[in-house]
Write a protein that holds these residues in place. Structure first.
Motif, PDB file in Angstrom:
ATOM      1  N   GLY A  25       0.630  -1.123   0.046  1.00 21.51           N
ATOM      2  CA  GLY A  25      -0.133   0.043   0.085  1.00 21.51           C
ATOM      3  C   GLY A  25       0.757   1.199   0.063  1.00 21.51           C
ATOM      4  O   GLY A  25       0.030   2.363   0.158  1.00 21.51           O
ATOM      5  N   GLU A  85      -3.547  -3.104  -3.847  1.00 19.45           N
ATOM      6  CA  GLU A  85      -3.110  -2.853  -2.771  1.00 19.45           C
ATOM      7  C   GLU A  85      -3.622  -1.590  -1.991  1.00 19.45           C
ATOM      8  O   GLU A  85      -3.189  -1.224  -0.809  1.00 19.45           O
ATOM      9  N   GLY A  86      -4.574  -0.971  -2.756  1.00 18.79           N
ATOM     10  CA  GLY A  86      -5.182   0.232  -2.021  1.00 18.79           C
ATOM     11  C   GLY A  86      -4.772   1.387  -2.652  1.00 18.79           C
ATOM     12  O   GLY A  86      -5.088   2.663  -2.085  1.00 18.79           O
ATOM     13  N   TYR A 100       1.072   8.294  -0.506  1.00 18.99           N
ATOM     14  CA  TYR A 100       1.434   6.848  -0.399  1.00 18.99           C
ATOM     15  C   TYR A 100       2.888   6.541  -0.414  1.00 18.99           C
ATOM     16  O   TYR A 100       3.354   5.535  -0.124  1.00 18.99           O
TER      17      TYR A 100
END
Length: 104
Positions: A25, A85-86, A100
């Motif tokens: 993520g 993974e979002g 991120y």
């Protein structure tokens, strides 16, 4: 000469061991990885090693993007792996680095 023979195995594993630490993520940049291994001006070397990572095993190379959050050219699957993974993308197709980027 084949590209995989040009790379130093110890250096490749040093780079890939950092890549392996990027949490799911999150993303890191080529330059960030270069800095972490003490070669801050060698982001292109990091990219080159990652382009041959399959010779060294399985590593989450999809978590590495350029400094603007752009995915690797010609690797369409990278975006899908990150989305799984979002990780979301901005309208310009880049990862939102403020949200991120791996804080290592």
């Amino acid at each position: 000469m084949k590209a995989e023979k040009v790379l130093d195995d110890d250096l490749a594993y040093e780079i890939l061991s950092v890549v392996e630490e990027i949490p799911e993520g999150n993303v890191a940049t080529y330059g960030q990885i270069a800095r972490l291994i003490g070669r801050e001006k060698n982001s292109r070397l990091v990219a080159r090693v990652l382009s041959h990572a399959e010779y060294y095993g399985e590593f989450p190379c999809h978590r590495v993007v350029n400094h603007m959050g752009r995915t690797a050219p010609g690797w369409r699957e990278q975006r899908f792996l990150l989305e799984d993974e979002g990780v979301t993308f901005k309208e310009n197709g880049c990862v939102d680095m403020k949200k991120y980027q791996w804080d290592c």
